[in-house]
Structure formats: C-alpha cells, structure tokens
Motif scaffolding. Structure first.
Motif, PDB file in Angstrom:
ATOM      1  N   LEU A   1      29.927  67.691  28.964  1.00 16.32           N
ATOM      2  CA  LEU A   1      28.766  67.123  29.312  1.00 16.32           C
ATOM      3  C   LEU A   1      28.033  66.466  28.120  1.00 16.32           C
ATOM      4  O   LEU A   1      27.705  65.337  28.125  1.00 16.32           O
ATOM      5  CB  LEU A   1      27.631  68.158  29.843  1.00 16.32           C
ATOM      6  N   LEU A   2      28.133  67.130  26.895  1.00 15.63           N
ATOM      7  CA  LEU A   2      27.627  66.553  25.501  1.00 15.63           C
ATOM      8  C   LEU A   2      28.490  65.385  25.029  1.00 15.63           C
ATOM      9  O   LEU A   2      27.728  64.619  24.459  1.00 15.63           O
ATOM     10  CB  LEU A   2      27.450  67.636  24.452  1.00 15.63           C
TER      11      LEU A   2
ATOM     12  N   VAL B   1      27.176  57.819  26.738  1.00 10.55           N
ATOM     13  CA  VAL B   1      26.214  56.832  27.106  1.00 10.55           C
ATOM     14  C   VAL B   1      25.167  56.408  26.041  1.00 10.55           C
ATOM     15  O   VAL B   1      24.453  55.398  26.029  1.00 10.55           O
ATOM     16  CB  VAL B   1      25.573  57.760  28.101  1.00 10.55           C
ATOM     17  N   ALA B   2      24.936  57.300  25.026  1.00 11.09           N
ATOM     18  CA  ALA B   2      23.744  57.133  24.143  1.00 11.09           C
ATOM     19  C   ALA B   2      24.457  56.105  23.190  1.00 11.09           C
ATOM     20  O   ALA B   2      23.530  55.136  22.853  1.00 11.09           O
ATOM     21  CB  ALA B   2      23.561  58.387  23.365  1.00 11.09           C
ATOM     22  N   VAL B   3      25.408  56.030  22.740  1.00 12.63           N
ATOM     23  CA  VAL B   3      26.089  54.950  21.813  1.00 12.63           C
ATOM     24  C   VAL B   3      26.155  53.661  22.516  1.00 12.63           C
ATOM     25  O   VAL B   3      26.057  52.553  21.989  1.00 12.63           O
ATOM     26  CB  VAL B   3      27.321  55.516  21.105  1.00 12.63           C
ATOM     27  N   ALA B   4      26.279  53.564  23.705  1.00 12.08           N
ATOM     28  CA  ALA B   4      26.543  52.446  24.509  1.00 12.08           C
ATOM     29  C   ALA B   4      25.115  51.921  24.560  1.00 12.08           C
ATOM     30  O   ALA B   4      24.923  50.486  24.667  1.00 12.08           O
ATOM     31  CB  ALA B   4      27.052  52.524  25.909  1.00 12.08           C
TER      32      ALA B   4
ATOM     33  N   TRP C   1      25.624  63.003  16.977  1.00 11.78           N
ATOM     34  CA  TRP C   1      24.988  64.273  16.768  1.00 11.78           C
ATOM     35  C   TRP C   1      25.772  65.007  18.055  1.00 11.78           C
ATOM     36  O   TRP C   1      26.007  66.135  18.230  1.00 11.78           O
ATOM     37  CB  TRP C   1      23.696  64.533  16.620  1.00 11.78           C
ATOM     38  N   LEU C   2      25.375  64.476  19.335  1.00  7.61           N
ATOM     39  CA  LEU C   2      26.022  64.898  20.701  1.00  7.61           C
ATOM     40  C   LEU C   2      27.561  65.162  20.426  1.00  7.61           C
ATOM     41  O   LEU C   2      28.058  66.111  21.073  1.00  7.61           O
ATOM     42  CB  LEU C   2      25.594  64.193  21.902  1.00  7.61           C
TER      43      LEU C   2
ATOM     44  N   LEU D   1      29.496  65.521  17.874  1.00  2.54           N
ATOM     45  CA  LEU D   1      29.795  66.567  16.961  1.00  2.54           C
ATOM     46  C   LEU D   1      29.453  68.037  17.687  1.00  2.54           C
ATOM     47  O   LEU D   1      30.271  68.999  17.313  1.00  2.54           O
ATOM     48  CB  LEU D   1      28.664  66.438  15.645  1.00  2.54           C
ATOM     49  N   ALA D   2      28.459  68.072  18.040  1.00  8.38           N
ATOM     50  CA  ALA D   2      28.085  69.414  18.958  1.00  8.38           C
ATOM     51  C   ALA D   2      28.965  69.709  19.895  1.00  8.38           C
ATOM     52  O   ALA D   2      29.467  70.770  20.175  1.00  8.38           O
ATOM     53  CB  ALA D   2      26.739  69.269  19.432  1.00  8.38           C
ATOM     54  N   ALA D   3      29.513  68.494  20.669  1.00 10.36           N
ATOM     55  CA  ALA D   3      30.585  68.658  21.541  1.00 10.36           C
ATOM     56  C   ALA D   3      31.789  69.431  21.091  1.00 10.36           C
ATOM     57  O   ALA D   3      32.428  70.218  21.732  1.00 10.36           O
ATOM     58  CB  ALA D   3      30.885  67.533  22.384  1.00 10.36           C
ATOM     59  N   GLY D   4      32.205  68.954  20.031  1.00  8.19           N
ATOM     60  CA  GLY D   4      33.332  69.126  19.188  1.00  8.19           C
ATOM     61  C   GLY D   4      33.272  70.795  18.752  1.00  8.19           C
ATOM     62  O   GLY D   4      34.318  71.472  18.624  1.00  8.19           O
ATOM     63  N   ILE D   5      31.980  71.186  18.148  1.00 10.87           N
ATOM     64  CA  ILE D   5      32.009  72.499  17.730  1.00 10.87           C
ATOM     65  C   ILE D   5      32.296  73.473  18.855  1.00 10.87           C
ATOM     66  O   ILE D   5      32.671  74.334  18.840  1.00 10.87           O
ATOM     67  CB  ILE D   5      30.451  72.641  17.208  1.00 10.87           C
ATOM     68  N   LEU D   6      31.643  73.002  20.194  1.00 10.99           N
ATOM     69  CA  LEU D   6      31.628  74.004  21.360  1.00 10.99           C
ATOM     70  C   LEU D   6      33.083  73.856  21.749  1.00 10.99           C
ATOM     71  O   LEU D   6      33.822  74.987  22.223  1.00 10.99           O
ATOM     72  CB  LEU D   6      30.793  73.520  22.540  1.00 10.99           C
ATOM     73  N   ASP D   7      33.852  72.944  21.577  1.00  9.71           N
ATOM     74  CA  ASP D   7      35.212  72.878  21.879  1.00  9.71           C
ATOM     75  C   ASP D   7      36.188  73.756  20.961  1.00  9.71           C
ATOM     76  O   ASP D   7      36.956  74.119  21.672  1.00  9.71           O
ATOM     77  CB  ASP D   7      35.737  71.309  21.799  1.00  9.71           C
ATOM     78  N   VAL D   8      35.867  73.694  19.986  1.00 10.12           N
ATOM     79  CA  VAL D   8      36.456  74.893  18.858  1.00 10.12           C
ATOM     80  C   VAL D   8      36.325  76.181  19.325  1.00 10.12           C
ATOM     81  O   VAL D   8      37.227  77.237  19.370  1.00 10.12           O
ATOM     82  CB  VAL D   8      36.064  74.784  17.541  1.00 10.12           C
ATOM     83  N   MET D   9      34.973  76.520  20.187  1.00  9.93           N
ATOM     84  CA  MET D   9      34.790  78.092  20.198  1.00  9.93           C
ATOM     85  C   MET D   9      35.160  78.557  21.706  1.00  9.93           C
ATOM     86  O   MET D   9      35.397  79.513  21.808  1.00  9.93           O
ATOM     87  CB  MET D   9      33.139  78.036  20.313  1.00  9.93           C
ATOM     88  N   ASP D  10      35.378  77.308  22.563  1.00 10.36           N
ATOM     89  CA  ASP D  10      35.589  77.952  24.028  1.00 10.36           C
ATOM     90  C   ASP D  10      36.784  78.857  23.954  1.00 10.36           C
ATOM     91  O   ASP D  10      36.956  79.962  24.447  1.00 10.36           O
ATOM     92  CB  ASP D  10      35.549  76.883  24.977  1.00 10.36           C
ATOM     93  N   GLY D  11      37.951  78.204  23.493  1.00 11.96           N
ATOM     94  CA  GLY D  11      39.180  78.889  23.425  1.00 11.96           C
ATOM     95  C   GLY D  11      39.111  80.088  22.726  1.00 11.96           C
ATOM     96  O   GLY D  11      39.947  81.160  23.232  1.00 11.96           O
TER      97      GLY D  11
END
Length: 415
Positions: free
Chosen positions: A99-100, A106-109, A118-119, A121-131
C-alpha cells in the motif's frame, strides 16, 4: 498552523516549505542512521562485525557490500523487535508495504516527490522485515512468499509508472520506461532460472539497490529544486532524474548479465579454441579491418578511376565481405569446413544483417529528436551482438554443425 497543514496536504507549498518537507524526514533519518553507523563502527572495532546470516546467504553487490548490509540490518533491529513483539502477521507487513509503495507512485505522479520518496523507502524497509518476521516465527510458507514477491513487483512498477507520468512530456520518460523494464526483468530472469534449476543472483542492481538509489534521490530532490529553481511550476527534480537514469542503466545491465549467465549455464557445452572474449575481440577486429578496406577501395575507385560512387560502393562492400570472411575463417574461428557452404551461409547472414540495420535505422529516424548517427550506432551494436556474432559462431563457422549436416546429406534415404 491550519493554513500550513492545508497547504501541505494540497501540495501548494512555498519554496521553503518544499525544502522542509523533504529535509525534515531526512534530518531525523540521517541523525538515526549516521549515529547508528558511528556506534556500529565502534562496536566492530572491539567485537568485530555482527554477522547477519540471511545477508550472508543472499550475498552482496558492488554498490552495497557486506559491511553496509550487516550495518543496515543491525541498525533497524529496534524497529524489527517492536514489530516482532507487536504480533502483526508477516502478510500484514507485506500488504502495508504494498500500500505504501503504490501510494508513492501516486504521490510522485502528482509532483510530490518528497512524500513519494519517503513512502517508497518505508515500503522497502517493511519489505525487508516481513520475510524475517515469518521465518523467526516459523510461519514462512509458499503463499506468503508469493504474496511478497508479487507485491514487490507492484511497488516497483507503481513508483516507476508515477515517475513516467510526471515526466511524460520530457526525455526522462525514456529512462523511466527503461527502469520499469529492467526492474521487471531482473527478478523474472532469476525466477525463470530457479524454475530451470539454475541460480542466477548476480548483478549490481538488485532490489535493495533499486529502492535505495531511487527512493533517496526522489525524496531529497525537492531540496535542489527549491534552492536553484524555486519559481518552476513543474520542476525537473534533477536528483531524482540522476537516480532514475542510474537505475535504468544498471537494472538492464543486471538483467542482461543474468540472462547471459542463464543461457550459458543451460546451453550445450562447446569446445572453444579460445575464450569468448578473444572471439569477440577478433571478430570485431575483422569487421573493423574489412570496413577500412571497403572504404579505402571506394575512395580509390571514385577519386582515381572516376567510377560512380554507387558502383564503387558495391565493389567495396564485396571486397570488405571477402576480407571479413577470410579473417574470421582463418584467425577468429579457425574453421576447416567446406568453403562453398560457408560462403553461402555468410552471404545469408550478411544480407539479413544489412536489412536489419537498414530497418532499425529507418525506425529510429521516425523520432527526429534522436540523432540519426546515434541511432546508427545503437542499431549496429544490437544487430552485431544479437545476430551477426552468434550466427557467425554457431551457423557460418561452426565446423561441428557443418560436419553433421554433411553426414545427414550423405546418409542414404530409407526406401
């Protein structure tokens, strides 16, 4: 205060506000990560580098080595511990990351590069953590892995589609589309290789690198725009452009490298008289010598013998073809097969190569903004590596294939 909040939400920001919306999160992030890096270095000096087992299994790249990877996973341990204790399912983190990430596109568009960066980057950090959360709780399963992988593709695509939309009327649209292509092919080639039993994880631009360079460049780009071009209503965001072009080039190089290694691992082994680099070098040298001989003959016939340039070009091309064939047969491939068959095959490859080059240049000249000279070189390079070189190696000068064809022709047909 309320007016500032409304302006922030609607995107109607002053130059100073644009700077602070990008800089405020950066100041907090930099304070945390730079302070963490100092403590990490002190810890490493006394106790050594703390090894992260998953990082060791996944490997490193030229752009982000093992030290930085170990540091990153060490410094986000507090956040990881909070999420672990919260009891949130790993799939929930994957969905939140998705979602982030889609929101970042949508924001950069809409031109909100600081928010979008920043959204992302936050999505990337969460993606590292879920697994890691799933494996720590022993909840990892194929369904979660599939969900995570598919959402990663949506996140990357959303960000790049948003950038493509923002830059749709500029030349930056091309690297945005190139980055979208490369970012899709890198994981696809890896998945295809794993399905065929071959591990292809090499390359400098993997997902961590894509998130880092694209996210940081996009998040911080409004600072430069507000300082140097504060009056532009549709700023270029040059820091984001640099990150986008870098990701476009490196992701496609990574995809090509993986694809080449995959095909090489799956293809039947050939007995080469020399290395592949030597073959490419000699083949390219043969082409350069043949072109020089071709041009010299054209000059001589036109300047000294007053021959029409068209006829001189035909004769020059014929002589260049003979020179190129001879060098490749004797030096590059050291072929001993029948000359007649090879000459016919060489003529087929050369003729189709000429058509491909002419057609490619004709297509590129439909875009007047692209210099025809650049288009000529681009087409030549693609046709050489995708058509000329492989066919000369595997079709024209392949003595094994030629001998097999001869044996098939000599075998008596069944009654």
């Amino acid at each position: 205060m309320l007016e500032n909040l409304v302006a922030w939400l609607t995107g109607n920001l002053s130059p100073s506000a644009r700077i602070w919306t990008a800089l405020a999160p950066a100041i907090l992030a930099c304070a945390y990560f730079l302070g963490g890096l100092l403590i990490f270095c002190i810890r490493c000096a006394f106790k050594g580098v703390p090894r992260d087992e998953e990082t060791l299994k996944r490997g490193s790249t030229v752009l982000v080595g093992f030290f930085l990877r170990h540091y990153f996973f060490w410094v986000i341990q507090p956040l990881w511990a909070v999420i672990l204790r919260s009891g949130l399912p790993a799939n929930a983190l994957s969905m939140l990351s998705g979602l982030l990430g889609i929101s970042s596109g949508v924001a950069v568009a809409a031109g909100r590069f600081a928010l979008g960066g920043w959204l992302f980057l936050a999505a990337g950090i969460l993606d590292v953590m879920d697994g890691r959360i799933a494996r720590t709780r022993k909840e990892a399963n194929p369904a979660g892995a599939a969900l995570d992988s598919v959402l990663d593709r949506y996140v990357d695509s959303a960000m790049l589609m948003g950038l493509a939309w923002y830059y749709r009327d500029t030349w930056v649209l091309l690297p945005a589309l190139g980055a979208l292509l490369g970012s899709s092919l890198v994981p696809y080639v890896r998945a295809k290789g794993e399905g065929l039993g071959v591990s292809v994880r090499d390359g400098a631009m993997q997902r961590l690198e894509r998130v880092l360079f694209l996210g940081v460049g996009t998040a911080l780009s409004p600072i430069l725009e507000a300082v140097f071009w504060p009056e532009q209503k549709h700023p270029m965001h040059w820091l984001a452009v640099v990150g986008l072009v870098f990701v476009a080039v490196m992701s496609n190089l990574t995809a090509i490298s993986r694809f080449r290694n995959l095909v090489k691992a799956l293809a039947p082994k050939r007995q080469e008289a020399r290395s592949e680099k030597a073959i490419v070098g000699l083949n390219a040298a043969a082409g350069a010598i043949a072109t020089a001989v071709d041009f010299a003959l054209v000059l001589a016939l036109v300047e000294w013998m007053d021959l029409l340039p068209a006829w001189a070009t035909v004769l020059g091309a014929l002589l260049g073809a003979v020179v190129n064939y001879s060098i490749n047969r004797v030096l590059t491939f050291r072929s001993t097969a029948a000359v007649g068959r090879q000459m016919v095959r060489y003529a087929v490859v050369s003729g189709t190569s000429a058509l491909l080059n002419a057609g490619g240049v004709a297509l590129l000249t439909l875009h007047p903004q692209l210099a025809y000279t650049l288009g000529w070189w681009l087409v030549r390079g693609v046709v050489y590596f995708a058509w000329n070189l492989p066919l000369q190696r595997d079709y024209v000068f392949n003595d094994t294939a030629s001998n097999n064809d001869t044996l098939l022709e000599q075998r008596p047909h069944a009654a």
